[in-house]
Design a protein around this motif. Structure first.
Motif, PDB file in Angstrom:
ATOM      1  N   GLU A   1       0.850  -1.186   0.000  1.00 58.89           N
ATOM      2  CA  GLU A   1       0.000   0.000   0.000  1.00 58.89           C
ATOM      3  C   GLU A   1       0.886   1.237   0.000  1.00 58.89           C
ATOM      4  O   GLU A   1       1.701   1.420   0.914  1.00 58.89           O
ATOM      5  CB  GLU A   1      -0.897   0.023   1.235  1.00 58.89           C
ATOM      6  CG  GLU A   1      -1.825  -1.173   1.347  1.00 58.89           C
ATOM      7  CD  GLU A   1      -2.640  -1.147   2.631  1.00 58.89           C
ATOM      8  OE1 GLU A   1      -2.541  -0.140   3.378  1.00 58.89           O
ATOM      9  OE2 GLU A   1      -3.356  -2.119   2.897  1.00 58.89           O
TER      10      GLU A   1
ATOM     11  N   ASP B   1       0.952   5.384  -0.154  1.00 56.78           N
ATOM     12  CA  ASP B   1       0.239   6.656  -0.073  1.00 56.78           C
ATOM     13  C   ASP B   1       1.019   7.574   0.859  1.00 56.78           C
ATOM     14  O   ASP B   1       2.043   7.191   1.428  1.00 56.78           O
ATOM     15  CB  ASP B   1      -1.199   6.476   0.424  1.00 56.78           C
ATOM     16  CG  ASP B   1      -2.148   7.523  -0.172  1.00 56.78           C
ATOM     17  OD1 ASP B   1      -1.706   8.684  -0.331  1.00 56.78           O
ATOM     18  OD2 ASP B   1      -3.301   7.193  -0.470  1.00 56.78           O
TER      19      ASP B   1
ATOM     20  N   SER C   1       2.130   9.751   4.091  1.00 53.83           N
ATOM     21  CA  SER C   1       2.305   9.253   5.453  1.00 53.83           C
ATOM     22  C   SER C   1       1.125   9.557   6.368  1.00 53.83           C
ATOM     23  O   SER C   1       0.778   8.750   7.229  1.00 53.83           O
ATOM     24  CB  SER C   1       3.597   9.811   6.061  1.00 53.83           C
ATOM     25  OG  SER C   1       3.540  11.217   6.158  1.00 53.83           O
TER      26      SER C   1
ATOM     27  N   LEU D   1      -1.531   6.825   5.868  1.00 51.57           N
ATOM     28  CA  LEU D   1      -1.148   5.527   6.405  1.00 51.57           C
ATOM     29  C   LEU D   1      -1.060   5.556   7.925  1.00 51.57           C
ATOM     30  O   LEU D   1      -1.432   4.581   8.586  1.00 51.57           O
ATOM     31  CB  LEU D   1       0.184   5.095   5.791  1.00 51.57           C
ATOM     32  CG  LEU D   1       0.165   4.876   4.278  1.00 51.57           C
ATOM     33  CD1 LEU D   1       1.546   4.491   3.773  1.00 51.57           C
ATOM     34  CD2 LEU D   1      -0.857   3.810   3.891  1.00 51.57           C
TER      35      LEU D   1
ATOM     36  N   LYS E   1      -4.587   5.316   9.243  1.00 54.53           N
ATOM     37  CA  LYS E   1      -5.111   3.960   9.089  1.00 54.53           C
ATOM     38  C   LYS E   1      -4.525   3.028  10.140  1.00 54.53           C
ATOM     39  O   LYS E   1      -5.244   2.211  10.738  1.00 54.53           O
ATOM     40  CB  LYS E   1      -4.836   3.435   7.681  1.00 54.53           C
ATOM     41  CG  LYS E   1      -5.372   2.040   7.463  1.00 54.53           C
ATOM     42  CD  LYS E   1      -5.595   1.620   6.026  1.00 54.53           C
ATOM     43  CE  LYS E   1      -4.570   1.995   5.028  1.00 54.53           C
ATOM     44  NZ  LYS E   1      -4.845   1.396   3.714  1.00 54.53           N
ATOM     45  N   GLU E   2      -3.229   3.146  10.375  1.00 52.29           N
ATOM     46  CA  GLU E   2      -2.581   2.300  11.372  1.00 52.29           C
ATOM     47  C   GLU E   2      -3.159   2.564  12.760  1.00 52.29           C
ATOM     48  O   GLU E   2      -3.362   1.637  13.554  1.00 52.29           O
ATOM     49  CB  GLU E   2      -1.067   2.543  11.383  1.00 52.29           C
ATOM     50  CG  GLU E   2      -0.350   2.214  10.080  1.00 52.29           C
ATOM     51  CD  GLU E   2      -0.405   0.743   9.720  1.00 52.29           C
ATOM     52  OE1 GLU E   2      -0.560  -0.089  10.629  1.00 52.29           O
ATOM     53  OE2 GLU E   2      -0.312   0.414   8.524  1.00 52.29           O
TER      54      GLU E   2
ATOM     55  N   ALA F   1       3.130  -1.226   4.224  1.00 47.97           N
ATOM     56  CA  ALA F   1       2.668   0.158   4.107  1.00 47.97           C
ATOM     57  C   ALA F   1       3.870   1.043   3.797  1.00 47.97           C
ATOM     58  O   ALA F   1       4.839   1.082   4.567  1.00 47.97           O
ATOM     59  CB  ALA F   1       1.994   0.611   5.398  1.00 47.97           C
TER      60      ALA F   1
ATOM     61  N   ALA G   1       5.060   4.837   2.914  1.00 44.72           N
ATOM     62  CA  ALA G   1       4.715   6.261   2.902  1.00 44.72           C
ATOM     63  C   ALA G   1       5.522   6.959   1.815  1.00 44.72           C
ATOM     64  O   ALA G   1       6.751   7.096   1.941  1.00 44.72           O
ATOM     65  CB  ALA G   1       4.984   6.888   4.266  1.00 44.72           C
TER      66      ALA G   1
END
Length: 267
Positions: A107, A109, A111, A114, A117-118, A132, A134
């Protein structure tokens, strides 16, 4: 989303809200148990009236697009274990879909997306090897970071640019597609959605943020070495019994067209 993508978090939450709304339906096209938490109550309540209006008009775009690309990925992921989600936003496919053993989902995108989301999903375990990354897609460093995370350019991959390309200008689109092609071997797959110039220059509330278009997608992606098929929401294979609105026939170039792209790397 602003032209500098400063509001990408708001856009990502809107898309999550759309998935949450779909998940609540008895006839849901997919189930995303994490979308409602990611969207947040305020955003979800704000977008529900628009989503209900879209449904009544036969244009549940977010739901149809999500299901279409779910099917595209699942149709090839048994044999391809590298999935790259560019401009992933609050995508939860790494968490909600069943993957073949040793599948890696990357994934990419900014930072802040992400990190958010985390923070929301920190206790949820992915159903694959999730990475993930960034990075800004406008910066070529993302490809180096992808390889450092274990991506192997010598193996087939599946790429997804869902709701991404029209927020980039023509030069940025060219650079991104060139990099993707460089990192893809024959047999790799690519999914994206594109709009034509009529939609880009139209009266939609989001039109002011769109920076590029594609009037002949099959020829356009062929320039980068991909054999593409393009269908519009509502066409056979992209309606799922729900998208009843009909876009004009593609043979009418001066009419609005929106395409879902499925492409295979040829060389």
């Amino acid at each position: 989303m602003s032209k500098t993508r400063d509001d990408v978090g708001f856009t990502a939450k809107n898309m999550a809200a759309g998935r949450a709304y779909e998940t609540r339906r008895s006839d849901a096209l997919f189930i995303d148990p994490f979308a409602e938490k990611l969207a947040g109550k305020e955003v979800l309540e704000d977008v529900i009236p628009r989503l209900e209006a879209d449904e009544k008009a036969g244009k549940p775009f977010t739901s149809i697009r999500t299901r279409y690309f779910d099917d595209l990925i699942l149709g090839h992921s048994q044999n391809i274990q590298q999935i790259v989600l560019l401009g992933a936003g609050l995508d939860t496919r790494a968490l909600r879909m069943e993957w073949a053993a040793d599948t890696h989902v990357y994934e990419i995108d900014q930072s802040n997306i992400l990190t958010y989301k985390e923070s929301v999903l920190e206790d949820i375990q992915p159903t694959c090897n999730r990475h993930a990354i960034a990075a800004d897609l406008k910066d070529s460093l993302w490809s180096e970071m992808l390889i450092k995370q274990g991506y192997q350019p010598s193996k087939p991959s599946i790429w997804l640019l869902e709701g991404v390309l029209y927020y980039l200008n023509e030069e940025e689109v060219h650079n991104l597609l060139t990099t993707i092609t460089t990192l893809s071997v024959k047999g790799s797959w690519f999914g994206a959605d594109v709009i034509n110039s009529v939609i880009m220059n139209g009266q939609d509330d989001w039109a002011k943020y769109w920076l590029s278009c594609c009037d002949d997608p099959e020829s356009f992606f062929e320039q980068y070495g991909w054999q593409a098929s393009a269908i519009q929401p509502g066409d056979e294979g992209a309606s799922f019994g729900r998208f009843t609105f009909q876009f004009p026939d593609p043979s009418l170039p001066d009419q609005p067209h929106l395409y879902f792209i499925a492409a295979c790397r040829q060389e």
